[in-house]
Write a protein that holds these residues in place. Structure first.
Motif, PDB file in Angstrom:
ATOM      1  N   ALA A  86       0.847  -1.201   0.000  1.00 16.61           N
ATOM      2  CA  ALA A  86       0.000   0.000   0.000  1.00 16.61           C
ATOM      3  C   ALA A  86       0.884   1.254   0.000  1.00 16.61           C
ATOM      4  O   ALA A  86       0.628   2.201  -0.753  1.00 16.61           O
ATOM      5  CB  ALA A  86      -0.920  -0.011   1.218  1.00 16.61           C
ATOM      6  N   ALA A  87       1.932   1.238   0.807  1.00 11.28           N
ATOM      7  CA  ALA A  87       2.836   2.394   0.893  1.00 11.28           C
ATOM      8  C   ALA A  87       3.546   2.625  -0.437  1.00 11.28           C
ATOM      9  O   ALA A  87       3.715   3.762  -0.888  1.00 11.28           O
ATOM     10  CB  ALA A  87       3.858   2.189   2.013  1.00 11.28           C
ATOM     11  N   GLN A  88       3.942   1.534  -1.081  1.00 10.19           N
ATOM     12  CA  GLN A  88       4.609   1.630  -2.390  1.00 10.19           C
ATOM     13  C   GLN A  88       3.662   2.253  -3.423  1.00 10.19           C
ATOM     14  O   GLN A  88       4.029   3.149  -4.167  1.00 10.19           O
ATOM     15  CB  GLN A  88       5.036   0.223  -2.836  1.00 10.19           C
ATOM     16  CG  GLN A  88       5.521   0.110  -4.272  1.00 10.19           C
ATOM     17  CD  GLN A  88       6.977   0.524  -4.467  1.00 10.19           C
ATOM     18  OE1 GLN A  88       7.764   0.501  -3.529  1.00 10.19           O
ATOM     19  NE2 GLN A  88       7.319   0.907  -5.696  1.00 10.19           N
ATOM     20  N   GLU A  89       2.427   1.768  -3.425  1.00  7.89           N
ATOM     21  CA  GLU A  89       1.451   2.249  -4.401  1.00  7.89           C
ATOM     22  C   GLU A  89       1.151   3.747  -4.218  1.00  7.89           C
ATOM     23  O   GLU A  89       0.997   4.485  -5.186  1.00  7.89           O
ATOM     24  CB  GLU A  89       0.170   1.414  -4.273  1.00  7.89           C
ATOM     25  CG  GLU A  89      -0.968   1.992  -5.069  1.00  7.89           C
ATOM     26  CD  GLU A  89      -1.698   0.968  -5.909  1.00  7.89           C
ATOM     27  OE1 GLU A  89      -1.225  -0.193  -5.977  1.00  7.89           O
ATOM     28  OE2 GLU A  89      -2.731   1.340  -6.480  1.00  7.89           O
ATOM     29  N   LEU A  90       1.066   4.190  -2.964  1.00  8.16           N
ATOM     30  CA  LEU A  90       0.692   5.587  -2.699  1.00  8.16           C
ATOM     31  C   LEU A  90       1.907   6.519  -2.585  1.00  8.16           C
ATOM     32  O   LEU A  90       1.741   7.724  -2.463  1.00  8.16           O
ATOM     33  CB  LEU A  90      -0.136   5.666  -1.407  1.00  8.16           C
ATOM     34  CG  LEU A  90      -1.512   4.988  -1.441  1.00  8.16           C
ATOM     35  CD1 LEU A  90      -2.143   4.980  -0.053  1.00  8.16           C
ATOM     36  CD2 LEU A  90      -2.442   5.674  -2.438  1.00  8.16           C
ATOM     37  N   ASN A  91       3.094   5.953  -2.605  1.00  6.34           N
ATOM     38  CA  ASN A  91       4.324   6.714  -2.322  1.00  6.34           C
ATOM     39  C   ASN A  91       4.244   7.465  -0.993  1.00  6.34           C
ATOM     40  O   ASN A  91       4.318   8.686  -0.926  1.00  6.34           O
ATOM     41  CB  ASN A  91       4.711   7.666  -3.463  1.00  6.34           C
ATOM     42  CG  ASN A  91       6.032   8.397  -3.174  1.00  6.34           C
ATOM     43  OD1 ASN A  91       6.891   7.888  -2.448  1.00  6.34           O
ATOM     44  ND2 ASN A  91       6.182   9.597  -3.712  1.00  6.34           N
ATOM     45  N   ILE A  92       4.054   6.685   0.064  1.00  4.94           N
ATOM     46  CA  ILE A  92       4.103   7.214   1.433  1.00  4.94           C
ATOM     47  C   ILE A  92       5.074   6.347   2.246  1.00  4.94           C
ATOM     48  O   ILE A  92       5.312   5.192   1.890  1.00  4.94           O
ATOM     49  CB  ILE A  92       2.704   7.249   2.109  1.00  4.94           C
ATOM     50  CG1 ILE A  92       2.092   5.840   2.198  1.00  4.94           C
ATOM     51  CG2 ILE A  92       1.774   8.202   1.353  1.00  4.94           C
ATOM     52  CD1 ILE A  92       0.800   5.791   3.003  1.00  4.94           C
ATOM     53  N   PRO A  93       5.637   6.898   3.317  1.00  2.04           N
ATOM     54  CA  PRO A  93       6.610   6.122   4.101  1.00  2.04           C
ATOM     55  C   PRO A  93       5.949   5.134   5.065  1.00  2.04           C
ATOM     56  O   PRO A  93       4.775   5.289   5.402  1.00  2.04           O
ATOM     57  CB  PRO A  93       7.356   7.196   4.892  1.00  2.04           C
ATOM     58  CG  PRO A  93       6.424   8.353   4.957  1.00  2.04           C
ATOM     59  CD  PRO A  93       5.501   8.285   3.794  1.00  2.04           C
ATOM     60  N   MET A  94       6.723   4.158   5.495  1.00  4.09           N
ATOM     61  CA  MET A  94       6.218   3.228   6.515  1.00  4.09           C
ATOM     62  C   MET A  94       7.339   2.766   7.434  1.00  4.09           C
ATOM     63  O   MET A  94       8.521   2.764   7.072  1.00  4.09           O
ATOM     64  CB  MET A  94       5.540   2.013   5.884  1.00  4.09           C
ATOM     65  CG  MET A  94       6.496   0.984   5.316  1.00  4.09           C
ATOM     66  SD  MET A  94       5.658  -0.588   4.938  1.00  4.09           S
ATOM     67  CE  MET A  94       5.824  -1.505   6.468  1.00  4.09           C
ATOM     68  N   LEU A 123      11.492   3.295   4.017  1.00  2.02           N
ATOM     69  CA  LEU A 123      11.253   2.299   5.059  1.00  2.02           C
ATOM     70  C   LEU A 123      12.042   2.657   6.316  1.00  2.02           C
ATOM     71  O   LEU A 123      13.214   3.008   6.241  1.00  2.02           O
ATOM     72  CB  LEU A 123      11.710   0.923   4.535  1.00  2.02           C
ATOM     73  CG  LEU A 123      11.466  -0.267   5.442  1.00  2.02           C
ATOM     74  CD1 LEU A 123       9.974  -0.550   5.593  1.00  2.02           C
ATOM     75  CD2 LEU A 123      12.177  -1.504   4.883  1.00  2.02           C
ATOM     76  N   VAL A 124      11.394   2.555   7.457  1.00  2.00           N
ATOM     77  CA  VAL A 124      12.017   2.930   8.716  1.00  2.00           C
ATOM     78  C   VAL A 124      12.114   1.714   9.639  1.00  2.00           C
ATOM     79  O   VAL A 124      11.102   1.083   9.953  1.00  2.00           O
ATOM     80  CB  VAL A 124      11.219   4.074   9.397  1.00  2.00           C
ATOM     81  CG1 VAL A 124      11.884   4.483  10.699  1.00  2.00           C
ATOM     82  CG2 VAL A 124      11.096   5.271   8.460  1.00  2.00           C
ATOM     83  N   GLY A 125      13.334   1.384  10.032  1.00  2.00           N
ATOM     84  CA  GLY A 125      13.566   0.313  11.004  1.00  2.00           C
ATOM     85  C   GLY A 125      13.172   0.766  12.405  1.00  2.00           C
ATOM     86  O   GLY A 125      12.782   1.914  12.606  1.00  2.00           O
ATOM     87  N   ASN A 126      13.277  -0.136  13.391  1.00  2.00           N
ATOM     88  CA  ASN A 126      12.755   0.212  14.720  1.00  2.00           C
ATOM     89  C   ASN A 126      13.464  -0.564  15.829  1.00  2.00           C
ATOM     90  O   ASN A 126      13.498  -1.798  15.823  1.00  2.00           O
ATOM     91  CB  ASN A 126      11.247  -0.107  14.729  1.00  2.00           C
ATOM     92  CG  ASN A 126      10.525   0.410  15.965  1.00  2.00           C
ATOM     93  OD1 ASN A 126      10.866   0.056  17.090  1.00  2.00           O
ATOM     94  ND2 ASN A 126       9.513   1.234  15.755  1.00  2.00           N
ATOM     95  N   LEU A 127      14.051   0.195  16.770  1.00  2.00           N
ATOM     96  CA  LEU A 127      14.608  -0.408  17.988  1.00  2.00           C
ATOM     97  C   LEU A 127      14.125   0.398  19.184  1.00  2.00           C
ATOM     98  O   LEU A 127      13.728   1.554  19.041  1.00  2.00           O
ATOM     99  CB  LEU A 127      16.141  -0.405  17.934  1.00  2.00           C
ATOM    100  CG  LEU A 127      16.809  -1.324  16.904  1.00  2.00           C
ATOM    101  CD1 LEU A 127      18.321  -1.078  16.880  1.00  2.00           C
ATOM    102  CD2 LEU A 127      16.522  -2.805  17.180  1.00  2.00           C
ATOM    103  N   GLY A 128      14.183  -0.221  20.365  1.00  2.00           N
ATOM    104  CA  GLY A 128      13.680   0.434  21.567  1.00  2.00           C
ATOM    105  C   GLY A 128      14.770   1.149  22.356  1.00  2.00           C
ATOM    106  O   GLY A 128      15.884   0.638  22.489  1.00  2.00           O
TER     107      GLY A 128
END
Ligand code: FNR
Length: 366
Positions: A86-94, A123-128
């Motif tokens: 969905a993000a690829q299709e709309l060109n929005i980040p995730m 694309l955004v990775g995630n650590l705590g």
């Protein structure tokens, strides 16, 4: 670590089956646009694109990170790949969810990997944050941060700040000593942008100023008024004491609208307004208040677990049309102009902000 993986799975289950939202609003009902009877633009010339960390996006919506590495990681993989299409299709980040499971169990990497279906998505990775605390055994540093980003070919890393959630769960990581210094050291060496993100309790101006001072690139305010991690932990609690603590802190935090104002007033950092964003009018208000994106998590989870890409896109398209309509009705051709339209702030949000910032000066210089 098996426990971390099971825990993530339980979170998704509770988010799908129970009411996990705050009992209070995110504050945008106190923020009002002034209707413009002479917009002097055509609705179809409204441009919703925004720039963020050197990239251009078609719409000001960010898919907030939720998952990865859950038990039988097919579920997490399906959720992330569905959101990514969905993000690829709309060109929005995730974003993806916490990659802690991946750091310990590298074989779960595929549940975070979306490049096969979304080659261009930001694309955004995630650590705590607690994993970077000085009192955390085997604390993370630049090596783990690089692994998080590079294994999934991400463009940036989000560090989630979640002391509320950690504090109300029995197995919580309540180490936070030395986190700011660790993030400053990480930032000095790390070649990717870092986004500091709350997860439902909001970022204050004091915290925002500190994050800006160490070079953090953006803030996702993750404010109060949407998914409540105390609520999730309430359902997971094993005993009376645990249930009581989680219930007591169900609605703890800084409302999303308030947090956006505090961070915009006190820093120049790009802002992602996440936390209870459920329609395009409140999203347009967040943009007008100075955010670059509205972030959304929970409403996308249900279509995403079904692998329903069209379902995710439909929810997002609804928001997009509502944002566009609101922009037309205040005569804003683009997001930059939206930041200059008059806003009226009332009620609780006004009372709070009057004690915390120079409200009039903030409203003039968003
Ligand atoms: C989340 N969120 C989250 N945030 C994070 O930084 N790391 C994570 O692993 C997760 N995991 C996660 C799982 C699920 C099922 C949900 C619903 C949310 C928090 C998320 O990114 C967001 O900040 C909050 O959910 C607030 O947005 P909503 O849900 O009110 O739109």
């Amino acid at each position: 670590e098996e426990l971390t993986i099971i825990r993530k799975f339980e979170h998704i289950e509770h988010c799908l089956r129970r009411n996990v939202q705050a009992h209070v609003s995110n504050g945008f009902e106190d923020v009002h646009f002034v209707h413009m009877s002479l917009p002097e633009i055509d609705k179809d010339e409204v441009d919703l694109s925004v720039e963020f960390l050197g990239r251009k996006f078609d719409y000001p919506i960010f898919i907030a990170g939720m998952t990865g590495g859950t038990r039988g990681s097919q579920l997490a993989g399906k959720i992330n790949k569905t959101l990514a299409q969905a993000a690829q299709e709309l060109n929005i980040p995730m974003g993806v969810g916490s990659q802690r499971a991946m750091i310990r169990k590298p074989e779960t990497w595929e549940s975070y990997y979306v490049r096969d279906v979304a080659p261009d998505v930001f694309l955004v990775g995630n650590l705590g944050a607690p994993q970077f605390a000085e009192t955390m055994p085997g604390r993370y540093g630049v090596e783990e941060a690089l692994k998080a980003v590079e294994t999934i070919q991400a463009d940036a890393l989000a560090i989630h700040l979640n002391p509320l959630q950690e504090s109300v769960q029995p197995e919580g990581d309540t180490q936070y000593r030395g986190v700011l210094k660790a993030l400053a050291e990480l930032k000095a060496e790390f070649p990717y942008p870092i986004i500091a993100k709350e997860t439902g309790a909001g970022v204050s101006m004091e915290v925002a100023i500190r994050l800006e001072s160490i070079g953090i690139d953006a803030i996702d305010v993750g404010g109060l008024g949407g998914t409540s991690w105390s609520a999730v932990e309430y359902y997971r609690a094993k005993d009376e004491m645990g249930r009581n603590l989680a219930l007591r802190f169900w609605d703890w935090g800084i409302k999303t609208a308030i947090s956006v104002a505090e961070v915009r007033y006190s820093t120049d950092l790009p802002i992602i307004a996440t936390g209870g964003m459920r329609d395009g009018i409140m999203m347009a208000k967040a943009l007008a208040m100075g955010a670059t994106f509205a972030g959304v998590a929970l409403p996308l989870l249900r279509p995403a677990v079904k692998g329903d890409v069209e379902g995710v896109i439909k929810v997002l398209q609804r928001y997009i049309e509502e944002i566009r309509n609101a922009m037309f009705l205040v005569g804003a051709k683009n997001v930059e102009e939206l930041r200059k339209v008059p806003l009226v702030v009332t009620g609780f949000t006004r009372e709070w902000l009057e004690q915390r910032i120079e409200l009039a000066s903030y409203l003039r210089g968003r």
